[in-house]
Write a protein that holds these residues in place. Structure first.
Motif, short mmCIF file in Angstrom:
data_model
loop_
_atom_site.label_atom_id
_atom_site.label_comp_id
_atom_site.label_asym_id
_atom_site.label_seq_id
_atom_site.Cartn_x
_atom_site.Cartn_y
_atom_site.Cartn_z
N ASP A 1 0.85 -1.20 0.00
CA ASP A 1 0.00 0.00 0.00
C ASP A 1 0.88 1.24 0.00
N PHE A 2 0.68 2.09 -0.99
CA PHE A 2 1.52 3.27 -1.08
C PHE A 2 0.74 4.42 -1.70
N GLU A 3 1.26 5.62 -1.46
CA GLU A 3 0.68 6.83 -2.09
C GLU A 3 1.85 7.73 -2.42
N ILE A 4 1.96 8.10 -3.68
CA ILE A 4 3.04 8.98 -4.15
C ILE A 4 2.46 10.36 -4.40
N TYR A 5 3.13 11.38 -3.86
CA TYR A 5 2.74 12.77 -4.12
C TYR A 5 3.93 13.43 -4.80
N TYR A 6 3.79 13.70 -6.09
CA TYR A 6 4.90 14.21 -6.90
C TYR A 6 4.62 15.68 -7.24
N MET A 7 5.67 16.49 -7.18
CA MET A 7 5.48 17.88 -7.53
C MET A 7 6.69 18.41 -8.29
N LYS A 8 6.40 19.13 -9.37
CA LYS A 8 7.45 19.81 -10.14
C LYS A 8 7.08 21.28 -10.16
N ASN A 9 8.06 22.15 -9.89
CA ASN A 9 7.77 23.58 -9.80
C ASN A 9 8.82 24.37 -10.55
N TYR A 10 8.39 25.09 -11.59
CA TYR A 10 9.28 26.04 -12.23
C TYR A 10 8.93 27.43 -11.69
N SER A 11 9.92 28.12 -11.13
CA SER A 11 9.63 29.45 -10.59
C SER A 11 10.58 30.49 -11.17
N LEU A 12 10.02 31.66 -11.36
CA LEU A 12 10.78 32.82 -11.85
C LEU A 12 10.49 33.97 -10.89
N ASN A 13 11.52 34.53 -10.30
CA ASN A 13 11.33 35.58 -9.31
C ASN A 13 12.18 36.78 -9.67
N CYS A 14 11.56 37.95 -9.85
CA CYS A 14 12.28 39.17 -10.22
C CYS A 14 12.16 40.16 -9.07
N GLU A 15 13.26 40.43 -8.39
CA GLU A 15 13.24 41.33 -7.24
C GLU A 15 13.47 42.76 -7.72
N VAL A 16 12.72 43.67 -7.09
CA VAL A 16 12.82 45.08 -7.46
C VAL A 16 13.36 45.85 -6.26
N PHE A 17 14.24 46.81 -6.53
CA PHE A 17 14.74 47.70 -5.48
C PHE A 17 14.82 49.10 -6.05
N ASN A 18 14.14 50.03 -5.37
CA ASN A 18 14.10 51.41 -5.87
C ASN A 18 13.79 51.47 -7.36
N ASN A 19 12.69 50.86 -7.72
CA ASN A 19 12.08 50.89 -9.06
C ASN A 19 12.75 50.00 -10.10
N GLU A 20 13.96 49.50 -9.80
CA GLU A 20 14.70 48.75 -10.81
C GLU A 20 14.78 47.27 -10.44
N PHE A 21 14.86 46.41 -11.47
CA PHE A 21 15.15 45.00 -11.23
C PHE A 21 16.55 44.89 -10.66
N ASP A 22 16.67 44.07 -9.67
CA ASP A 22 17.85 44.04 -8.83
C ASP A 22 18.41 42.62 -8.77
N PHE A 23 17.58 41.63 -9.04
CA PHE A 23 17.98 40.23 -8.87
C PHE A 23 16.91 39.38 -9.55
N VAL A 24 17.33 38.56 -10.49
CA VAL A 24 16.37 37.68 -11.16
C VAL A 24 16.82 36.24 -10.94
N SER A 25 15.91 35.41 -10.50
CA SER A 25 16.26 34.03 -10.16
C SER A 25 15.26 33.07 -10.77
N SER A 26 15.74 31.99 -11.34
CA SER A 26 14.81 31.01 -11.90
C SER A 26 15.37 29.61 -11.73
#
Lengths: 421, 446
Positions: free
Chosen positions: A14-39
């Motif tokens: 008896d088993f249960e598999i919970y699988y998750m795949k996540n693509y994330s894109l995060n763009c940080e802003v500092f004083n109106n400008e993009f400062d750090f982009v991570s994906s």
């Protein structure tokens, strides 16, 4: 890869598999400008294994190491204490697909978010050119979730959300700042900038409430959402009811609030933020009546609690890869009422996370609030949530709330203690 | 890791850093001494962060595919005006001090915690939930300055929540024993469960605190939260630079009473222990307030260079996916020369408040709130009955000058998870007892 995981998992009966795949894109802003982009892409799974009534849970985000993870779950199940209330993993159910996000989101990249950033700033500065996007982020998350178990459950769904969080600042003789944001299952529209700017400007020249007084207070839907999240959600969680942690224990079928209050949980609503075809155990989501004209009608369940309480599973299992299924709302929807009015209106409170849901006691400060249309500072409100809902009047401005899957109107509370200078 | 750095520099990066983070977590959950969850979780992640054309780009993945990670990080770096000052190369390894290593079998941990959970409790207790977690982590960092850093960490945590009920009343109370270290941290956890349950039962009889202005004694746990919310956040240099801090442009200004000293120490092995931050800068003990005068802020490399100072090693990111931002580590108030009895004697009608459920701050207004776990009415110098639901609202620019007495007692380093800009950081707090006058206390009035 999921096929390999499933094939190896069959060494457990008896088993249960919970699988998750996540693509994330995060763009940080500092004083109106993009400062750090991570994906990046993260991919992992959690597996529950049952050896009779002994359950073992293991998870990993190192998907290449799936055999070790499954073997660990089996080992844990073999040494675990039996759960006498466990009667198997969820059974397959027919579910109906529900549209939960706009596909356009999938193609958005940092160039699109840079453009959105500029447009939002332009919208804010068209209201007042001294407003800055001080810091925050624009992000996107695309999640693929698949649940497979030995009873034949095999469901796969995708979710995508676009989020903006920002601290905006008005520089001048008086520094004013506010944290605002929005979550959406469609591409965010830059015209939200105007609303943010107006909220910020409304906070200029704040003054403290004078004295201490018990009085009627309007909780704007955003403030009301904070109380619903901290108090009502845990109170209607069947797991907490069963463990006698909920003040609604033994209150099903009784009046717990004013007759103005009708609330449902519904994951089947097209293009609502919390919609899904199946919950995190693969059970179909159901429209569930929670409170009807002030009477408590039921709780939110997963397969485990619904069997214990001998009721239909509402399909509200909620989990991450490393936890067992808990319970969470999908879309909490409150019916509209009528026009409400008060001299004191609170749009958001500070310190909501300190509210104790078991007693319902709270004392928090007003983050955005107005007394006779004048903005407030240095002012608190205190009361008890379960007392206040007994005489609640419900407003008629039902709308999506900013950062939760709630669709609520504002409410009028009779008799909160307001503490000022 | 050097291969990735060389590749990034070759492709036009002016700076590069590589991270590898591996962890294993064991969790146990009991409800009324019955096991509810027994689990193991492993994680591995790599990240590459580059500065290229004045912009920062970051990429992360489970797989250490150097070419792909460098390419994605470089693509994410959008042209801008960011710079990084040259720095020395640091090669150092850190390891949490442990008495009882966590590397033994899960069933042994289960037996120990199960025995603790079976302790005898009052009849009003309807549920006691015990949560045990331990994490063993290894973080490896290197950068194009030649630094190679490693931190082998071990965290052990025991949390208990007790629910007491009588008639229609339901009250809960919790305690959290969490530190960097080994299994010795949860030794005698049955006593913690008993104390927690006793307080939950006492809360059934407690009346709500009354709202208004009062003189208040805060205990070390709550005083630490006061330092964190009232001062710490407003000293985070990104908030200062963005115009969102009431402490901007106040370096050198007297903002508190003369015997108030507040610092932030990443080298202390408290809950916020941070021997090096996410940018590879070593942790340090930073003075924020000295004799009531604001002395400095908490920095990342970027905010430090903007202000023309050295970084303070406070550039922390929740995970390898996130941007390092100024975060507190272990924020503390230094000892004074008063004592608890002296503080009590000063109060005609006020409160003694202990422990915290957390707090929040509006840094631009200087307004902060924190909620006390426990409260006691104090009248004419004597502790009277227990009260519940008390919060304190203050403004940093006035409340810091309303501190009347600072205790000489032992500083307690508790802590929790601090949320900022969508990220959580483990932060520790410490303080002596303090007497603060004319404080706005939130409570229910009739």
């Amino acid at each position: 890869m999921i096929d390999k995981i499933q094939s190896y998992a069959k060494k457990a009966k008896d088993f249960e598999i919970y699988y998750m795949k996540n693509y994330s894109l995060n763009c940080e802003v500092f004083n109106n400008e993009f400062d750090f982009v991570s994906s990046g892409l993260t991919e992992g799974f959690g597996i529950r294994v049952a050896n009779g009534k002994q359950i073992g849970l293991a998870s990993t985000n190192n998907i290449n190491d799936y055999k070790k993870c499954i073997d660990t779950a089996i080992k844990i199940a073999n040494v675990s204490q039996p759960d006498e209330n466990f009667s198997g993993f969820a059974n397959p159910q027919k579910s109906t697909a529900v549209e939960s996000f706009d596909d356009i989101l999938l193609g958005l990249d940092s160039t699109d978010f840079a453009k959105l950033n500029k447009e939002i700033i332009s919208e804010m500065q068209s209201v007042n050119n001294k407003i800055n996007f001080a810091q925050g982020s624009i992000s996107k998350s695309h999640i693929t979730r698949q649940i497979i178990n030995s009873n034949g459950v095999d469901v796969k769904e995708e979710f995508c959300v676009n989020v903006i969080n920002l601290q905006i600042v008005l520089k001048g003789t008086e520094n004013v700042s506010i944290d605002v944001g929005s979550e959406s299952n469609k591409p965010l529209n830059a015209d939200i900038g105007k609303g943010f700017a107006e909220r910020l400007l409304n906070l200029r020249n704040r003054e403290a409430f004078k004295g201490t007084k018990v009085m009627p207070v309007i909780l704007h839907r955003e403030a009301w959402a904070q109380f619903v999240s901290e108090c009502l959600e845990p109170a209607i969680n069947a797991e907490k009811v069963l463990e006698k942690k909920s003040p609604f224990n033994e209150k099903n079928g009784t009046s717990i609030g004013s007759s103005d209050i009708t609330i449902i949980d519904d994951p089947t609503k097209k293009m609502f933020m919390g919609s899904f075809a199946t919950d995190d155990e693969g059970s179909r989501g159901l429209r569930t009546s929670i409170i009807e004209k002030g009477e408590l009608k039921g709780f939110l369940h997963n397969s485990y609690t619904s069997k214990l309480m001998d009721v239909e599973n509402t399909g509200n299992a909620s989990r991450s890869i490393s936890t067992k299924p808990a319970i969470g709302s999908s879309n909490l929807i409150m019916e509209n009422g009528r026009k409400i009015d008060s001299n004191l209106m609170i749009r958001s409170v500070m310190g909501a996370h300190t509210i104790d849901y078991s007693s319902g006691d709270f004392s928090v400060s007003i983050a955005e609030g107005f007394y006779k249309d004048k903005p407030l500072r240095d002012t608190m409100i205190a009361g008890n949530f379960y007392e206040m809902i007994k005489s609640l009047e419900v407003g008629s401005d039902q709308k999506f709330c900013e950062n939760d899957c709630y669709y609520l109107p504002s409410v009028l509370v009779d008799g909160l203690t307001v503490i000022g200078k | 890791m050097q291969k990735a750095i060389n590749l990034a520099l070759k492709k036009g990066a002016t700076y590069c850093e590589i991270n590898r983070l591996e962890s294993e977590k064991t969790s146990l959950e009991f409800s009324n001494s019955k096991l509810r969850e027994m689990s193991n979780s492993t994680a591995l992640l790599y990240s590459i962060r580059v500065l290229k054309d004045g912009g920062w780009g970051n990429a992360f993945s489970l797989n250490y595919d150097v070419d792909r990670l460098v390419k994605e990080a470089m693509r994410n770096a959008r042209p801008s005006n960011k710079t990084i000052l040259d720095d020395v190369s640091i090669k150092q390894k850190f390891k949490t001090k442990i008495k009882e290593p966590l590397t033994f079998d899960i069933d042994e941990k289960f037996k120990a915690m199960s025995d603790y959970s079976k302790t005898h409790l009052p009849k009003q207790i309807k549920n006691t939930s015990v949560y045990y977690n331990d994490v063993i982590r290894k973080h490896e960092f290197c950068n194009s300055f030649g630094s190679e850093l490693e931190f082998q960490d071990s965290i052990c945590s025991g949390v208990v929540v007790s629910y007491a009920s009588q008639g229609d009343k339901l009250e809960s109370f919790f305690n959290n024993i969490s530190r960097h270290g080994g299994f010795e941290i949860v030794k005698d956890f049955d006593k913690v469960i008993q104390d927690t349950s006793k307080t939950a039962v006492e809360l059934l009889k407690a009346k709500p605190a009354k709202g208004g202005s009062f003189d208040v004694i805060v205990n070390p746990d709550l005083g630490g939260v006061f330092a964190h919310e009232a001062v710490g956040h407003a000293c985070e240099a990104d908030i200062v630079l963005s115009g969102g801090s009431a402490l901007a442009n106040r370096i050198g200004e007297e903002i508190g009473v003369n015997d108030l000293n507040i610092g932030d120490d990443g080298t202390f092995a408290g809950w916020g222990y941070c021997p090096f931050d996410s940018e590879g800068s070593l942790g340090q003990d930073t003075t924020l307030i000295q004799n009531g005068v604001l002395k400095g802020y908490l920095h990342t490399r970027d905010t430090a260079s903007k202000m023309g100072v050295a970084t303070t090693g406070n550039g922390r990111a929740q995970g390898l996916e996130s941007k390092p931002i100024p975060r507190m580590t272990n924020t503390y108030i230094g000892k004074g020369d008063s004592n608890f009895d002296e503080m009590l004697s000063e109060i005609k009608n006020g409160y003694y408040l202990k422990g915290s459920y957390g707090g929040q701050v509006d840094t631009s207004l200087g307004e902060f709130l924190f909620n006390a776990k426990e409260g006691f009415l104090v009248q004419n110098g004597e502790i009277k009955q227990r009260v519940k639901g008390a919060s304190i609202l203050g403004n940093m620019l006035s409340t810091l000058k309303s501190i009347k007495l600072i205790g000489d007692d032992k500083i307690f380093h508790g802590g929790g998870a601090c949320g900022k800009a969508g990220q959580y950081a483990l932060t520790g707090e410490g303080s002596p007892h303090m007497l603060i006058t004319d404080v706005t206390v939130g409570g229910q009035n009739d």
